[in-house]
Scaffold this active site. Structure first.
Site, short mmCIF file in Angstrom:
data_model
loop_
_atom_site.label_atom_id
_atom_site.label_comp_id
_atom_site.label_asym_id
_atom_site.label_seq_id
_atom_site.Cartn_x
_atom_site.Cartn_y
_atom_site.Cartn_z
N ASP A 5 2.92 57.99 9.60
CA ASP A 5 3.26 58.07 8.18
C ASP A 5 4.51 57.21 7.95
OD1 ASP A 5 3.35 58.74 5.53
OD2 ASP A 5 3.88 60.85 5.83
N ASP A 24 -0.15 54.03 3.46
CA ASP A 24 0.96 54.19 4.41
C ASP A 24 0.77 55.34 5.38
OD1 ASP A 24 1.17 56.06 2.31
OD2 ASP A 24 3.32 56.28 2.60
N GLU A 25 -0.47 55.82 5.55
CA GLU A 25 -0.67 56.99 6.40
C GLU A 25 -2.05 56.94 7.04
OE1 GLU A 25 -0.55 61.89 5.97
OE2 GLU A 25 -0.46 60.62 4.17
#
Length: 391
Positions: free
Chosen positions: A12, A106-107
Site C-alpha cells: 500500500d 496504489d494498493e
C-alpha cells in the site's frame, strides 16, 4: 514449507496522491496537503500525514477538512500523473510474481508462494519490492506479509507509514487480539455497533465469545467473523482480468449549462482514455457517455464505432453525437457529472498505409510523445482549453 501454505504480500503506497505531489513540488514537503475536490461538493481523495494530525482523512467532505485544517494546502488531483506512477509500481509487482490482485492505483495483493525458490524468503521479496518502488518513484510503500490476505493487509496497516512487517500464523492470535473489531475487512458500521452492544470491542473478545450467543445478534456470519478474528482467511489472490473498459469522468462544482463547455470536457475525457488505450495496445469499439443531472439522476448513451479505434477524435465524434442528442431532448439541460468510457477491446491491428485515418494517428502519436516527455496534459487539443478554467 507445508504443501498448502501460502505466502502473501500486501503493498500500500503511503498517502499516494499527496506523496506524488510532494515529490514533484518540494515546496509542499512537510506541509499539511489535502488532495481532492475543491468545490462545495468536493471530497478528500487523500492527504499527507501532516494533514492527518488535524483529523483530516480520505472520503471526508473538503469543506469539513477546511474547518479542521484552515491553513492546509488544497490541490485538485492529477489522475493522469498518478496513473503513470502507478504503472511503474505495478511493473515492480509483476517482476516478482504473475499473481497480482490490484485493489486500486496504489494498493495490491501479491501471492509470492511460487517465487520463493527463485527469489528467496518472503521478507527478501518484500524488501526487494519496497526498495525497487523507492528507486523508481522516490515514494514510500508499506509492505505487509502473511500466510493470507487478511494478515498481510493488517501487517501493512499496523506498520504504516513506510512500514515493513510480517505476521506469521503462529503469532496471529496474539497480534490480532487487541485490535478493534472494526479492523476486520467484513465488519462495517452496523456489524461493529452490534458487536459493541454485546460488549465485544476487540478481535480477541470476538474470537473467544460464545458462538451461539453471537448468532442471535449477527446471524449466519458469526462463524466467518470468528475465523477472521483468529487470523483465518482462505481468500485467494485473484490476478487482474483483461481490462473491460477504460473511462474518465468529472463531477462539477457548478452544474454545466452550456453545450460548448460540455463538449470541451467530452473532448478532454476522450483524449485521456484514448491515450490510455494506446499505451495498452488496445482499440475499442463501444463508446459510452455517462450524463448525470442534479441531484443524482444518471443517464447513459452508447454507440458502436465502425471499426475498433484508439483515436481521440474517433471517440469524440461518436460521443459528441450522443451528448448532443441527449442535450436536445432535455427542456433544461444541466450536468452535474459527465463521463466517457471505451470498451469492446481488440488488440491493436496493423494499419493500412492508405487508411484515411492515418493523419489522426500521426497527431495522436505526436501528442503521446510530447506528453510522455513533458508530463501528461502538456499538449492538448485547443477544444480542451476551455475546461482548464474550472481546474
Amino acid at each position: 514449507m507445508l504443501p498448502d501454505q501460502r505466502f502473501i504480500i500486501h503493498v500500500d503506497m503511503d498517502a499516494f496522491y499527496a506523496s506524488v505531489e510532494q515529490r514533484d513540488r518540494p515546496e509542499l514537503r512537510g506541509l499539511p496537503l489535502i488532495v481532492g475536490g475543491l468545490g462545495p461538493r468536493g471530497v478528500v481523495s487523500t492527504c499527507s500525514y501532516e494533514a492527518r494530525r488535524f483529523g483530516v482523512h480520505s472520503a471526508m467532505p473538503t469543506a469539513q477538512a477546511r474547518r479542521l485544517c484552515p491553513d492546509g494546502v488544497y490541490l485538485r488531483p492529477d489522475h493522469a500523473r498518478y496513473e503513470e506512477v502507478s504503472e511503474r509500481v505495478f511493473e515492480v509487482f509483476h517482476e516478482v510474481t504473475p499473481l497480482v490482485e490490484g485493489l486500486s492505483l496504489d494498493e495490491a495483493f501479491l501471492d509470492v508462494t511460487g517465487s520463493l525458490r527463485l527469489l528467496g524468503s518472503i521478507e527478501t521479496i518484500g524488501r526487494r519490492i519496497k526498495d525497487a518502488i523507492w528507486e523508481r518513484t522516490q515514494l514510500h510503500a508499506s509492505v505487509g506479509m502473511g500466510p493470507n490476505k487478511l494478515l498481510a493487509k493488517l501487517a501493512s496497516e499496523l506498520s504504516k507509514p513506510n512500514g515493513f512487517h510480517r505476521i506469521e500464523a503462529e503469532r496471529a492470535a496474539q497480534e490480532l487480539a487487541p485490535l478493534p473489531v472494526g479492523r476486520l475487512w467484513t465488519v462495517g458500521k452496523v456489524t461493529e455497533q452490534a458487536l459493541h452492544r454485546l460488549g465485544i470491542r476487540t478481535m480477541g473478545e470476538l474470537a473467544a465469545s460464545d458462538t451461539a450467543r453471537l448468532a442471535s445478534a449477527l446471524g449466519r456470519q458469526v462463524a466467518a467473523l470468528q475465523a477472521l478474528a483468529r487470523g483465518e482467511d482462505d481468500r485467494r489472490v485473484e490476478p487482474a482480468q483483461a481490462e473491460q473498459s477504460i473511462g474518465a469522468e468529472h463531477t462539477y462544482d457548478v452544474d454545466i449549462t452550456e453545450l460548448a463547455l460540455a463538449e470541451a470536457w467530452l473532448l478532454r475525457h476522450c483524449e485521456r482514455i484514448a491515450a490510455r488505450a494506446r499505451q495498452r495496445g488496445l482499440q475499442g469499439r463501444t463508446v459510452t457517455v455517462k450524463l448525470r443531472e442534479p441531484p443524482f439522476v444518471t443517464h447513459t448513451r452508447q454507440a458502436q464505432l465502425r471499426a475498433p479505434s484508439a483515436s481521440a477524435i474517433d471517440l469524440y465524434e461518436l460521443a459528441r453525437g450522443l451528448l448532443n442528442a441527449w442535450w436536445k431532448s432535455q427542456q433544461r439541460p444541466r450536468l452535474r457529472l459527465l463521463g466517457v468510457s471505451l470498451s469492446g477491446f481488440a488488440a491493436e491491428r496493423q494499419q493500412d498505409l492508405f487508411d484515411s485515418s492515418a493523419e489522426r494517428r500521426v497527431t495522436d502519436q505526436v501528442q503521446d510523445s510530447i506528453n510522455s516527455r513533458f508530463g501528461s496534459g502538456s499538449l492538448v487539443r485547443g477544444g480542451v482549453l476551455k475546461t482548464r478554467q474550472q481546474d
